[in-house]
Design a protein around this motif. Structure first.
Motif, PDB file in Angstrom:
ATOM      1  N   ARG A 127      68.903  26.651  18.344  1.00 23.27           N
ATOM      2  CA  ARG A 127      68.815  27.283  17.020  1.00 23.27           C
ATOM      3  C   ARG A 127      67.685  26.648  16.202  1.00 23.27           C
ATOM      4  NH1 ARG A 127      73.350  30.063  15.006  1.00 23.27           N
ATOM      5  NH2 ARG A 127      72.736  29.345  12.923  1.00 23.27           N
ATOM      6  N   ARG A 128      66.994  27.460  15.430  1.00 23.06           N
ATOM      7  CA  ARG A 128      65.881  26.977  14.608  1.00 23.06           C
ATOM      8  C   ARG A 128      66.365  26.122  13.446  1.00 23.06           C
ATOM      9  NH1 ARG A 128      61.816  31.775  13.217  1.00 23.06           N
ATOM     10  NH2 ARG A 128      60.711  29.958  12.361  1.00 23.06           N
ATOM     11  N   ASP A 129      67.613  26.332  13.020  1.00 19.60           N
ATOM     12  CA  ASP A 129      68.117  25.563  11.881  1.00 19.60           C
ATOM     13  C   ASP A 129      68.801  24.262  12.301  1.00 19.60           C
ATOM     14  OD1 ASP A 129      70.376  26.665  13.031  1.00 19.60           O
ATOM     15  OD2 ASP A 129      70.705  28.121  11.422  1.00 19.60           O
ATOM     16  N   VAL A 130      68.798  23.959  13.607  1.00 18.58           N
ATOM     17  CA  VAL A 130      69.383  22.715  14.114  1.00 18.58           C
ATOM     18  C   VAL A 130      68.273  21.763  14.540  1.00 18.58           C
ATOM     19  CG1 VAL A 130      70.746  21.689  15.983  1.00 18.58           C
ATOM     20  CG2 VAL A 130      71.578  23.732  14.797  1.00 18.58           C
ATOM     21  N   ARG A 131      68.296  20.571  14.006  1.00 15.08           N
ATOM     22  CA  ARG A 131      67.282  19.571  14.353  1.00 15.08           C
ATOM     23  C   ARG A 131      67.604  18.853  15.655  1.00 15.08           C
ATOM     24  NH1 ARG A 131      66.820  17.179   8.170  1.00 15.08           N
ATOM     25  NH2 ARG A 131      65.255  18.673   7.418  1.00 15.08           N
ATOM     26  N   GLU A 132      68.884  18.555  15.851  1.00 18.07           N
ATOM     27  CA  GLU A 132      69.288  17.863  17.079  1.00 18.07           C
ATOM     28  C   GLU A 132      70.781  18.058  17.286  1.00 18.07           C
ATOM     29  OE1 GLU A 132      68.430  13.595  19.274  1.00 18.07           O
ATOM     30  OE2 GLU A 132      68.680  13.621  17.100  1.00 18.07           O
ATOM     31  N   ALA A 133      71.176  18.291  18.546  1.00 19.14           N
ATOM     32  CA  ALA A 133      72.588  18.392  18.914  1.00 19.14           C
ATOM     33  C   ALA A 133      72.829  17.439  20.079  1.00 19.14           C
ATOM     34  CB  ALA A 133      72.947  19.820  19.305  1.00 19.14           C
ATOM     35  N   ILE A 134      73.742  16.501  19.900  1.00 20.33           N
ATOM     36  CA  ILE A 134      73.965  15.432  20.871  1.00 20.33           C
ATOM     37  C   ILE A 134      75.392  15.522  21.399  1.00 20.33           C
ATOM     38  CG2 ILE A 134      73.879  12.951  21.267  1.00 20.33           C
ATOM     39  CD1 ILE A 134      72.179  12.839  18.623  1.00 20.33           C
ATOM     40  N   ALA A 135      75.535  15.702  22.702  1.00 21.44           N
ATOM     41  CA  ALA A 135      76.857  15.789  23.329  1.00 21.44           C
ATOM     42  C   ALA A 135      77.404  14.399  23.627  1.00 21.44           C
ATOM     43  CB  ALA A 135      76.778  16.606  24.615  1.00 21.44           C
ATOM     44  N   GLY A 136      78.710  14.223  23.387  1.00 18.75           N
ATOM     45  CA  GLY A 136      79.412  13.007  23.756  1.00 18.75           C
ATOM     46  C   GLY A 136      80.470  13.324  24.797  1.00 18.75           C
ATOM     47  N   TYR A 137      81.499  12.482  24.897  1.00 19.98           N
ATOM     48  CA  TYR A 137      82.583  12.717  25.852  1.00 19.98           C
ATOM     49  C   TYR A 137      83.131  14.133  25.708  1.00 19.98           C
ATOM     50  CZ  TYR A 137      83.292   7.748  26.987  1.00 19.98           C
ATOM     51  OH  TYR A 137      83.147   6.463  27.422  1.00 19.98           O
ATOM     52  N   ALA A 138      83.636  14.420  24.532  1.00 21.86           N
ATOM     53  CA  ALA A 138      84.247  15.721  24.262  1.00 21.86           C
ATOM     54  C   ALA A 138      83.920  16.125  22.832  1.00 21.86           C
ATOM     55  CB  ALA A 138      85.748  15.651  24.470  1.00 21.86           C
ATOM     56  N   SER A 139      82.688  15.881  22.448  1.00 24.14           N
ATOM     57  CA  SER A 139      82.276  16.147  21.071  1.00 24.14           C
ATOM     58  C   SER A 139      80.779  16.416  21.021  1.00 24.14           C
ATOM     59  CB  SER A 139      82.618  14.949  20.175  1.00 24.14           C
ATOM     60  OG  SER A 139      81.890  13.802  20.585  1.00 24.14           O
ATOM     61  N   VAL A 140      80.351  16.950  19.886  1.00 26.60           N
ATOM     62  CA  VAL A 140      78.925  17.189  19.641  1.00 26.60           C
ATOM     63  C   VAL A 140      78.614  16.790  18.204  1.00 26.60           C
ATOM     64  CG1 VAL A 140      77.050  18.881  19.603  1.00 26.60           C
ATOM     65  CG2 VAL A 140      78.918  19.137  21.260  1.00 26.60           C
ATOM     66  N   VAL A 141      77.551  16.011  18.023  1.00 33.08           N
ATOM     67  CA  VAL A 141      77.030  15.720  16.696  1.00 33.08           C
ATOM     68  C   VAL A 141      75.831  16.640  16.471  1.00 33.08           C
ATOM     69  CG1 VAL A 141      75.900  14.015  15.221  1.00 33.08           C
ATOM     70  CG2 VAL A 141      77.830  13.331  16.656  1.00 33.08           C
ATOM     71  N   VAL A 142      75.870  17.390  15.368  1.00 31.16           N
ATOM     72  CA  VAL A 142      74.832  18.379  15.084  1.00 31.16           C
ATOM     73  C   VAL A 142      74.110  18.002  13.799  1.00 31.16           C
ATOM     74  CG1 VAL A 142      74.308  20.832  14.958  1.00 31.16           C
ATOM     75  CG2 VAL A 142      76.470  20.087  15.995  1.00 31.16           C
ATOM     76  N   HIS A 143      72.821  17.686  13.929  1.00 30.02           N
ATOM     77  CA  HIS A 143      71.981  17.441  12.751  1.00 30.02           C
ATOM     78  C   HIS A 143      71.245  18.738  12.441  1.00 30.02           C
ATOM     79  CE1 HIS A 143      72.498  13.019  12.846  1.00 30.02           C
ATOM     80  NE2 HIS A 143      72.574  13.194  14.155  1.00 30.02           N
ATOM     81  N   TYR A 144      71.418  19.234  11.216  1.00 32.98           N
ATOM     82  CA  TYR A 144      70.843  20.532  10.880  1.00 32.98           C
ATOM     83  C   TYR A 144      69.893  20.419   9.688  1.00 32.98           C
ATOM     84  CZ  TYR A 144      74.519  20.551   7.269  1.00 32.98           C
ATOM     85  OH  TYR A 144      75.340  20.232   6.215  1.00 32.98           O
ATOM     86  N   ASP A 145      69.108  21.477   9.481  1.00 31.97           N
ATOM     87  CA  ASP A 145      68.153  21.542   8.378  1.00 31.97           C
ATOM     88  C   ASP A 145      68.834  22.202   7.180  1.00 31.97           C
ATOM     89  OD1 ASP A 145      66.112  21.929   6.602  1.00 31.97           O
ATOM     90  OD2 ASP A 145      64.744  22.879   8.033  1.00 31.97           O
ATOM     91  N   PRO A 146      69.146  21.437   6.137  1.00 31.70           N
ATOM     92  CA  PRO A 146      69.866  22.021   4.991  1.00 31.70           C
ATOM     93  C   PRO A 146      69.025  23.019   4.208  1.00 31.70           C
ATOM     94  CG  PRO A 146      69.222  19.759   4.527  1.00 31.70           C
ATOM     95  CD  PRO A 146      68.909  19.994   5.966  1.00 31.70           C
ATOM     96  N   GLU A 147      67.720  23.077   4.478  1.00 32.79           N
ATOM     97  CA  GLU A 147      66.880  24.082   3.840  1.00 32.79           C
ATOM     98  C   GLU A 147      67.054  25.452   4.493  1.00 32.79           C
ATOM     99  OE1 GLU A 147      65.065  23.564   1.139  1.00 32.79           O
ATOM    100  OE2 GLU A 147      65.725  21.461   1.093  1.00 32.79           O
TER     101      GLU A 147
END
Length: 227
Positions: free
Chosen positions: A57-77
């Motif tokens: 996605r263009r509005d997501v800066r980085e998505a990092i998968a873990g064991y059973a989770s995802v951390v999503v850094h997004y563009d608030p603009e």
């Protein structure tokens, strides 16, 4: 800019699944998506697939998968936390069977760790059986963390599962191969550690001058063999 104020427990809106997950805000421009709490290859595949879809996605800066989770850094603009939460709800129902197998690494191990005999005794098996069970399993890299290059590998065979050491070591040599609970791993750097040291390898899993610097990545497969 609207923000998510608290964790949201929800389920996919695809009609295909009733699997619940939880979304929690991380600061002003990130979300934590928890799919489950087990060391489980199916959950890990879902996390990897979700991270791949979000990363596109263009509005997501980085998505990092873990064991059973995802951390999503997004563009608030470009998107709000509420809007991204809706996107996660939609994407989380996507089947994970399209995730290709990770790279396969074959890693030689000298099984002479300082805890080898004690660990075998605690598991009530000969040392040779411990080595056989540890080296005949194909492990998955669930995530990378703790120290640079450390990969959490598993699941460990049921018969090899022990709690961590009661007294952690202040420093573990790099290259040490260890087990604890349902996992195994390789210490990439000198560091404190409470896992049971059963062997060592010359394979370097942290390469600071390489890009990426970690040999093992989430989703990779690992086979150990006696050297």
């Amino acid at each position: 800019m609207p923000r998510a104020k608290e964790a949201v427990e929800t389920q996919p809106k695809t009609g295909r699944s009733s699997r619940r997950f939880k979304i929690t805000p991380l600061g002003d421009a990130a979300l934590y998506v928890e799919l489950g709490q087990r060391v489980d290859t199916a959950l890990n595949s879902r996390a990897i697939k979700l991270a791949q879809l979000l990363q596109a996605r263009r509005d997501v800066r980085e998505a990092i998968a873990g064991y059973a989770s995802v951390v999503v850094h997004y563009d608030p603009e470009q998107i709000t936390a509420k809007g991204l939460t809706a996107a996660v709800q939609k994407l989380s129902g996507t089947r994970a069977d399209s995730v290709p197998p990770g790279r396969l690494h074959r890693i030689p191990v000298v099984y002479d760790g300082p805890d080898l005999a004690e660990t075998a005794q605690a598991l009530e098996m000969p040392v040779e059986e411990l080595i056989r069970l540890h080296s005949e399993t194909t492990y998955r890299c669930f995530m990378v963390g703790f120290v640079p290059g450390w990969a959490f590998l598993g699941p460990l065979p049921e018969r090899l599962r022990l709690p961590r050491r009661k007294v952690p070591r202040k420093q573990v040599p790099p290259g040490s191969v260890a087990i604890a609970t349902a996992q195994t791993g390789i210490y990439p750097l000198p560091s404190p550690g409470g896992w049971h040291l059963i062997g060592r390898t010359d394979v370097r899993v942290f390469l600071p001058n390489s890009d990426p610097p970690c040999l093992l990545r989430t989703g990779d497969r690992i086979r150990f063999f006696p050297a």
